[in-house]
Write a protein that holds these residues in place. Structure first.
Motif, short mmCIF file in Angstrom:
data_model
loop_
_atom_site.label_atom_id
_atom_site.label_comp_id
_atom_site.label_asym_id
_atom_site.label_seq_id
_atom_site.Cartn_x
_atom_site.Cartn_y
_atom_site.Cartn_z
N LYS A 166 -8.50 -34.26 14.95
CA LYS A 166 -9.19 -34.37 16.23
C LYS A 166 -8.84 -33.24 17.19
CE LYS A 166 -9.68 -39.42 16.14
NZ LYS A 166 -9.43 -40.68 16.88
N LEU A 167 -7.94 -32.34 16.78
CA LEU A 167 -7.53 -31.26 17.65
C LEU A 167 -8.16 -29.94 17.22
CD1 LEU A 167 -3.72 -32.03 18.08
CD2 LEU A 167 -5.63 -32.78 19.51
N ARG A 168 -8.23 -29.01 18.14
CA ARG A 168 -8.67 -27.66 17.84
C ARG A 168 -7.67 -26.68 18.42
NH1 ARG A 168 -11.12 -30.41 15.19
NH2 ARG A 168 -13.36 -30.53 14.78
N PRO A 169 -7.06 -25.84 17.58
CA PRO A 169 -7.16 -25.79 16.12
C PRO A 169 -6.53 -27.02 15.49
CG PRO A 169 -5.41 -24.36 16.87
CD PRO A 169 -6.10 -24.84 18.10
N SER A 170 -6.87 -27.28 14.22
CA SER A 170 -6.47 -28.54 13.59
C SER A 170 -5.30 -28.39 12.63
CB SER A 170 -7.66 -29.12 12.83
OG SER A 170 -8.09 -28.23 11.81
N GLY A 171 -4.78 -27.19 12.45
CA GLY A 171 -3.73 -26.98 11.47
C GLY A 171 -2.35 -27.36 11.97
N ALA A 172 -1.42 -27.51 11.02
CA ALA A 172 -0.03 -27.81 11.34
C ALA A 172 0.87 -26.96 10.45
CB ALA A 172 0.29 -29.28 11.14
N ASP A 173 1.86 -26.32 11.04
CA ASP A 173 2.85 -25.60 10.27
C ASP A 173 3.92 -26.58 9.80
OD1 ASP A 173 1.79 -22.98 10.54
OD2 ASP A 173 2.53 -22.91 12.59
N VAL A 174 4.38 -26.42 8.56
CA VAL A 174 5.42 -27.27 8.00
C VAL A 174 6.75 -26.54 8.15
CG1 VAL A 174 6.24 -28.54 5.99
CG2 VAL A 174 3.79 -28.22 6.35
N THR A 175 7.68 -27.10 8.92
CA THR A 175 8.99 -26.49 9.10
C THR A 175 10.01 -27.17 8.20
OG1 THR A 175 9.52 -27.97 10.94
CG2 THR A 175 8.49 -25.87 11.48
N TYR A 176 11.05 -26.42 7.84
CA TYR A 176 11.98 -26.91 6.83
C TYR A 176 13.35 -26.28 7.05
CZ TYR A 176 14.09 -27.17 2.12
OH TYR A 176 14.93 -27.37 1.05
N THR A 177 14.41 -27.03 6.86
CA THR A 177 15.75 -26.48 6.86
C THR A 177 16.62 -27.27 5.90
OG1 THR A 177 17.61 -25.76 8.24
CG2 THR A 177 16.66 -27.90 8.74
#
Length: 306
Positions: A163-174
């Motif tokens: 429902k958001l623009r932009p619609s992507g999400a970054d995956v963070t990891y540690t």
């Protein structure tokens, strides 16, 4: 013993970290509605009160004076100003579902204290060795917060926030590398949800670990000694740092998660809805080329004109 994971200042004496209780659930909902760009369904909060989710959920309360030091017979009720809610996933992975602190209270390291307490507890009770989270790609402040705490971006999921623009999400990891498990090989893959919680269990997907390992294979040196077992949340507080002389207030230009006090409101920032427990009183005019669009009853966002 398990070392500290993140370097952080002492917690202010008037901040208390406590478990989520039924009476705090409404405030937790309002907090998430204000700070996060998506709405979480009732099922999310119902699930949060069950184990193992409840054990990796923690609230931050702010009092006008340190707990137990008020001379008033009816001291002011502490205010919920921050929270973290996690999940335990396969491959000893702690997944951060939500984390946030109201903007006026962000200079005290409260969010990092919330994360560190949960990581230490999860490592003892669930053998956690890695931490993952999705961060909305337009949330530059959030991505910077994770980066400063040793997280790497290992991938991007387009359409994660539909429902958001932009619609992507970054995956963070540690990799946390805690306790005796530091001698083990780190996981070569991690499992992260492919959908926002709600409407049943999300389908995990394997996301490959980046080809280069984290900068260090061991945890940072602790800045403070930690007990061999995590104390009850109600005990997690310190009296070494005096409380601020007055309650923090917002200042012009200060940003609050996907919110902003700037006017006109920048693209993808909040322009209406609710401000914690009060109707939004901030700017409702978006920058040129954007319009204020209702995302849910709590949150209106400046979205680019089609």
């Amino acid at each position: 013993s398990i070392p500290s994971v993140f370097s952080l200042p002492p917690l202010p004496a008037n901040v208390e970290l406590v478990p989520l209780t039924e009476d705090l659930v409404p405030g937790f909902k309002r907090l998430n509605a204000l700070l996060l760009p998506i709405a979480y369904p009732t099922a999310f909060y119902t699930e949060t009160m069950t184990e193992p989710h409840h054990g990796v959920t923690l609230m931050a309360l702010w009092s006008a004076v340190p707990p137990g030091q008020s001379a008033s017979p009816a001291p002011e009720k502490p205010r919920l100003i921050g929270a973290i809610r996690c999940r335990i996933l396969p491959s000893a992975n702690l997944y951060i579902s939500t984390i946030g602190v109201l903007s006026p209270y962000r200079s005290y390291g409260i969010a990092t204290h919330l994360l560190q307490w949960i990581v230490l507890k999860a490592s003892e009770e669930h053998g956690v060795r890695s931490i993952t989270a999705h961060v909305w790609e337009a949330n530059e402040d959030g991505l910077d917060w994770y980066k400063k705490r040793g997280f790497d971006v290992i991938g991007k999921e387009d359409g994660y926030y539909r429902k958001l623009r932009p619609s992507g999400a970054d995956v963070t990891y540690t990799i946390t590398c805690l306790g005796p498990r530091c001698t083990d090989n780190p996981p070569t893959s991690i499992l992260v949800p492919t959908t926002v919680p709600g409407g049943g269990q999300p389908r995990p997907t394997t996301t490959a670990k980046p080809p280069t390992p984290p900068k260090s294979s061991s945890a940072p040196k602790p800045t403070q000694p930690k007990p061999t077992s995590a104390p009850p949340p109600s005990k997690v507080r310190t009296q070494r740092s005096p409380p601020p002389t007055q309650k923090p207030t917002k200042t012009q230009g200060e940003e609050e998660g996907p919110s902003s006090t700037r006017c006109p409101v920048p693209l993808y920032y909040k322009c209406g809805g609710w401000d914690y427990d009060k109707p939004w009183a901030g700017c409702t005019t978006c920058v040129k080329g954007a319009k204020c669009v209702e995302q849910n009853e709590w949150y209106f966002q400046c979205v680019a004109d089609e």
